[in-house]
Design an enzyme around this catalytic site. Structure first.
Site, PDB file in Angstrom:
ATOM      1  N   GLY A  68       0.720  -1.160   0.016  1.00  0.00           N
ATOM      2  CA  GLY A  68       0.092   0.099  -0.087  1.00  0.00           C
ATOM      3  C   GLY A  68       0.739   1.271   0.039  1.00  0.00           C
TER       4      GLY A  68
ATOM      5  N   GLU B 119       3.896  -6.812   1.817  1.00  0.00           N
ATOM      6  CA  GLU B 119       3.318  -7.114   0.421  1.00  0.00           C
ATOM      7  C   GLU B 119       3.468  -5.775  -0.712  1.00  0.00           C
ATOM      8  OE1 GLU B 119      -0.500  -8.662   0.902  1.00  0.00           O
ATOM      9  OE2 GLU B 119       0.254 -10.462   1.606  1.00  0.00           O
ATOM     10  N   PRO B 120       4.417  -5.171  -0.915  1.00  0.00           N
ATOM     11  CA  PRO B 120       4.525  -4.174  -1.769  1.00  0.00           C
ATOM     12  C   PRO B 120       4.425  -4.501  -3.313  1.00  0.00           C
ATOM     13  CG  PRO B 120       6.961  -4.655  -1.063  1.00  0.00           C
ATOM     14  CD  PRO B 120       5.902  -5.500  -0.488  1.00  0.00           C
TER      15      PRO B 120
ATOM     16  N   ARG C  22       2.686  -1.756  -6.043  1.00  0.00           N
ATOM     17  CA  ARG C  22       2.939  -0.573  -6.687  1.00  0.00           C
ATOM     18  C   ARG C  22       4.388   0.182  -6.480  1.00  0.00           C
ATOM     19  NH1 ARG C  22      -1.303   2.827  -7.777  1.00  0.00           N
ATOM     20  NH2 ARG C  22      -2.536   1.876  -6.224  1.00  0.00           N
TER      21      ARG C  22
ATOM     22  N   ARG D 233      -6.567   3.165 -15.480  1.00  0.00           N
ATOM     23  CA  ARG D 233      -6.342   3.795 -14.251  1.00  0.00           C
ATOM     24  C   ARG D 233      -7.113   5.133 -14.363  1.00  0.00           C
ATOM     25  NH1 ARG D 233      -2.686   4.845 -11.831  1.00  0.00           N
ATOM     26  NH2 ARG D 233      -3.184   4.419  -9.699  1.00  0.00           N
TER      27      ARG D 233
ATOM     28  N   TYR E 233      -9.987   5.465 -11.891  1.00  0.00           N
ATOM     29  CA  TYR E 233     -10.047   6.397 -10.594  1.00  0.00           C
ATOM     30  C   TYR E 233      -9.337   7.720 -10.727  1.00  0.00           C
ATOM     31  CZ  TYR E 233      -8.049   1.263  -9.806  1.00  0.00           C
ATOM     32  OH  TYR E 233      -8.011  -0.090  -9.973  1.00  0.00           O
TER      33      TYR E 233
ATOM     34  N   CYS F   7     -13.905   3.515 -28.735  1.00  0.00           N
ATOM     35  CA  CYS F   7     -15.228   4.415 -29.218  1.00  0.00           C
ATOM     36  C   CYS F   7     -15.717   4.574 -27.820  1.00  0.00           C
ATOM     37  CB  CYS F   7     -15.803   3.365 -30.176  1.00  0.00           C
ATOM     38  SG  CYS F   7     -15.011   3.422 -31.878  1.00  0.00           S
ATOM     39  N   GLU F   8     -15.487   5.300 -27.145  1.00  0.00           N
ATOM     40  CA  GLU F   8     -15.905   5.583 -25.738  1.00  0.00           C
ATOM     41  C   GLU F   8     -15.478   7.237 -25.322  1.00  0.00           C
ATOM     42  OE1 GLU F   8     -16.750   2.601 -23.562  1.00  0.00           O
ATOM     43  OE2 GLU F   8     -16.705   3.393 -21.525  1.00  0.00           O
TER      44      GLU F   8
ATOM     45  N   TYR G  89      -0.119  -1.699 -12.273  1.00  0.00           N
ATOM     46  CA  TYR G  89      -1.472  -1.865 -12.518  1.00  0.00           C
ATOM     47  C   TYR G  89      -1.901  -1.091 -14.000  1.00  0.00           C
ATOM     48  CZ  TYR G  89      -1.586  -2.798  -7.507  1.00  0.00           C
ATOM     49  OH  TYR G  89      -1.308  -3.499  -6.275  1.00  0.00           O
TER      50      TYR G  89
HETATM   51  N1  LLP Z   1      -1.664  -7.021  -0.753  1.00  0.00           N
HETATM   52  C1  LLP Z   1      -3.272  -7.104  -0.898  1.00  0.00           C
HETATM   53  C2  LLP Z   1      -3.695  -8.227  -0.471  1.00  0.00           C
HETATM   54  C3  LLP Z   1      -3.568  -6.463  -1.925  1.00  0.00           C
HETATM   55  O1  LLP Z   1      -4.785  -6.433  -2.284  1.00  0.00           O
HETATM   56  C4  LLP Z   1      -2.700  -5.396  -2.731  1.00  0.00           C
HETATM   57  C5  LLP Z   1      -3.179  -4.633  -3.612  1.00  0.00           C
HETATM   58  C6  LLP Z   1      -1.444  -5.178  -2.365  1.00  0.00           C
HETATM   59  C7  LLP Z   1      -0.844  -6.276  -1.362  1.00  0.00           C
HETATM   60  C8  LLP Z   1      -0.464  -4.243  -3.007  1.00  0.00           C
HETATM   61  O2  LLP Z   1      -0.645  -2.964  -2.618  1.00  0.00           O
HETATM   62  P1  LLP Z   1       0.333  -2.111  -3.518  1.00  0.00           P
HETATM   63  O3  LLP Z   1       1.671  -1.763  -2.693  1.00  0.00           O
HETATM   64  O4  LLP Z   1       0.605  -2.105  -4.851  1.00  0.00           O
HETATM   65  O5  LLP Z   1      -0.443  -0.648  -3.187  1.00  0.00           O
HETATM   66  N2  LLP Z   1      -5.513  -1.352  -9.281  1.00  0.00           N
HETATM   67  C9  LLP Z   1      -5.387  -0.318  -8.385  1.00  0.00           C
HETATM   68  C10 LLP Z   1      -4.854  -0.934  -7.113  1.00  0.00           C
HETATM   69  C11 LLP Z   1      -5.376  -2.147  -6.427  1.00  0.00           C
HETATM   70  C12 LLP Z   1      -4.810  -2.553  -5.374  1.00  0.00           C
HETATM   71  C13 LLP Z   1      -5.410  -3.826  -4.972  1.00  0.00           C
HETATM   72  N3  LLP Z   1      -4.609  -4.550  -3.938  1.00  0.00           N
HETATM   73  C14 LLP Z   1      -4.662   0.890  -8.999  1.00  0.00           C
HETATM   74  O6  LLP Z   1      -4.336   0.878  -9.967  1.00  0.00           O
HETATM   75  O7  LLP Z   1      -4.337   1.853  -8.305  1.00  0.00           O
END
Ligand code: LLP
Length: 433
Positions: free
Chosen positions: A249, A291-292, A294, A331, A335, A362-363, A391
């Site tokens: 996150g 769990e990184p 992004r 994205r 969002y 086409c949107e 993503y």
């Molecule tokens: N662990 C779990 C259980 C998760 O659901 C996620 C992301 C992560 C780790 C990794 O999170 P990060 O470090 O990448 O923030 N599609 C969206 C992001 C969805 C994230 C879903 N879960 C976007 O494009 O911003």
């Protein structure tokens, strides 16, 4: 001007990623084109690995969240850097295993894993299931018993924390489809159920509060809440849990208006919070997993497009149409996520025009950005979107029967085709009638 250390401009004035000229890559591989700098990925892995070792202890490590970017070529990099992998579907697990990733370092997530996925993951002997709900617990125990194995599990816990991010990527509040909430008593109740299952070994707890979070505070709160819950459960049920997986996150800057998060500093603060709880409870610090996703791959990615047309609507806006769009990067449509864009051969010129980047679908909602500052664009320009490693490819689609772009990895100054461009044949290969 340029946001990331891996992105630069060479002596010809061309944008480079990992030292490789983006214009040559566009002419060799065509556009749209995803680029991933594997040296940048490695650097990000090391920041996590080193900070986690230092502050949480040598047994703690990051598990890369595959959902951010999943293709075969990413797993050898992740493996070599000593990370585990968080996988969220049979497809991600299959990709990881086929790429030689060790099964025992895979964490299997998901709020509705299918029976087939559970069987496949058990048969592959993956290291750990992160169990979401009572039904999954029951099914997993039955399927593990049929196989005569005892499967290690973590339970997904909802701590009841609002991380103040986009509601679509916020997952730690009680009103969430994920996990079992502590405040409602559901978390304790699933612990009690798990401890009765003979073919499951409850190692600890998991939570993930959301994505694209810039402050340390919600992570610290999460660490405190989870640590307290774990200590409570260990005391009350004698469950001997030793693992805390605190999810991913940490946010990344997409534009010059975003802050850059000091990841090691956040990890240090989380560790201090954990240590305080466990010191007070007189127990050992658990093994910590993060769990990184992004923050491992986002800044390693650049997407290249070719500008097809520039429409200047006086008094309104300028539409710059590119050969990709929501099919390779949904994205903005989903969002309203903002990016930094540059014209790849004039990156040093002033970004003096405000433009809307339009995709090819086409949107009307197929936009990649609005009010983006850009060098004066013209048809034929190569337009680079920065920070697209996370993503983008993983959320791409074939809407309008648009084939997905290829991935070229750059590393140690050279480029390699890692994923081929989809062909029209690929598009119809599963069509039967
Ligand atoms: N662990 C779990 C259980 C998760 O659901 C996620 C992301 C992560 C780790 C990794 O999170 P990060 O470090 O990448 O923030 N599609 C969206 C992001 C969805 C994230 C879903 N879960 C976007 O494009 O911003």
């Amino acid at each position: 001007m340029i946001l990331y250390p891996h992105v630069d401009v060479n002596e010809k004035g061309h944008l480079t990623l990992g030292g490789v000229d983006c214009l040559s890559l566009a002419s060799e591989y065509g556009t749209p084109l995803y680029l991933i700098d594997t040296d940048a990925v490695r650097e990000n892995c090391r920041i996590y690995r080193e900070a986690m070792r230092k502050y949480f202890g040598v047994d703690s490590y990051p598990a890369y969240a595959s959902k951010a970017l999943c293709f075969s070529g990413i797993y050898p990099v992740i493996k070599e850097e000593g990370l585990g992998a968080d996988c969220v579907s049979g497809g991600e697990i299959y990709t990881a295993l086929m790429a030689g990733f060790p099964a025992e370092k895979i964490f299997f997530h998901g709020s509705n894993k299918t029976r087939r996925e559970i069987c496949e993951a058990l048969d592959a002997r993956i290291g750990c299931f992160v169990v979401d709900n009572e039904e999954e617990l029951e099914l997993l125990n039955d399927l593990a018993r049929e196989r005569g194995v005892v499967q290690n599990i973590l339970l997904r816990i909802t701590p009841g924390i609002d991380p103040h991010t986009h509601k679509y990527v916020s997952t730690g509040r009680i009103d969430s489809k994920f996990g079992s909430a502590i405040p409602t008593g559901a978390a304790e109740s699933i612990v009690a159920s798990a401890l009765k299952k003979n073919n499951l070994n409850l190692e600890g707890f998991h939570s993930h509060i959301g994505s694209q979070i810039f402050d340390a505070e919600p992570f610290v709160k999460e660490a405190e809440v989870l640590a307290t819950f774990m200590a409570d459960m260990n005391e009350k049920y004698g469950c001997g849990c030793t693992v805390l997986d605190l999810g991913g996150g940490i946010g990344v800057p997409y534009t010059k208006y975003d802050r850059r998060v000091d990841r090691a500093a956040v990890i240090k603060e989380m560790a201090e919070a954990l240590k305080a709880v466990f010191r007070e409870r007189g127990t050992e610090l658990p093994r910590v997993i993060l769990e990184p996703g992004r923050s491992i791959v986002a800044d390693a990615g650049v997407t290249l497009y070719t500008v097809g047309s520039v429409k200047r609507l006086p008094g309104m806006r300028t539409y710059v149409s590119v050969d990709g769009g929501m099919t390779d990067d949904p994205r903005y449509a989903l969002y309203s996520s903002r990016y930094t864009a540059v014209i790849a051969d004039r990156a040093c010129e002033e970004a003096s025009e405000l433009v809307t980047i339009a995709g090819r679908c086409c949107e009307s909602g197929d936009l990649l950005g609005e009010e983006l500052e850009l060098q004066i664009p013209k048809a034929g320009d190569i337009l680079a979107f920065l920070t697209t490693g996370a993503y983008n490819y993983s959320m791409a689609s074939n809407y309008n029967r648009v084939p997905r772009p290829p991935i070229v990895t750059v590393g140690k100054g050279k480029a390699d085709l890692a994923v081929m461009r989809e062909s029209y044949c690929d598009l119809i290969k599963n069509d039967i009638l």
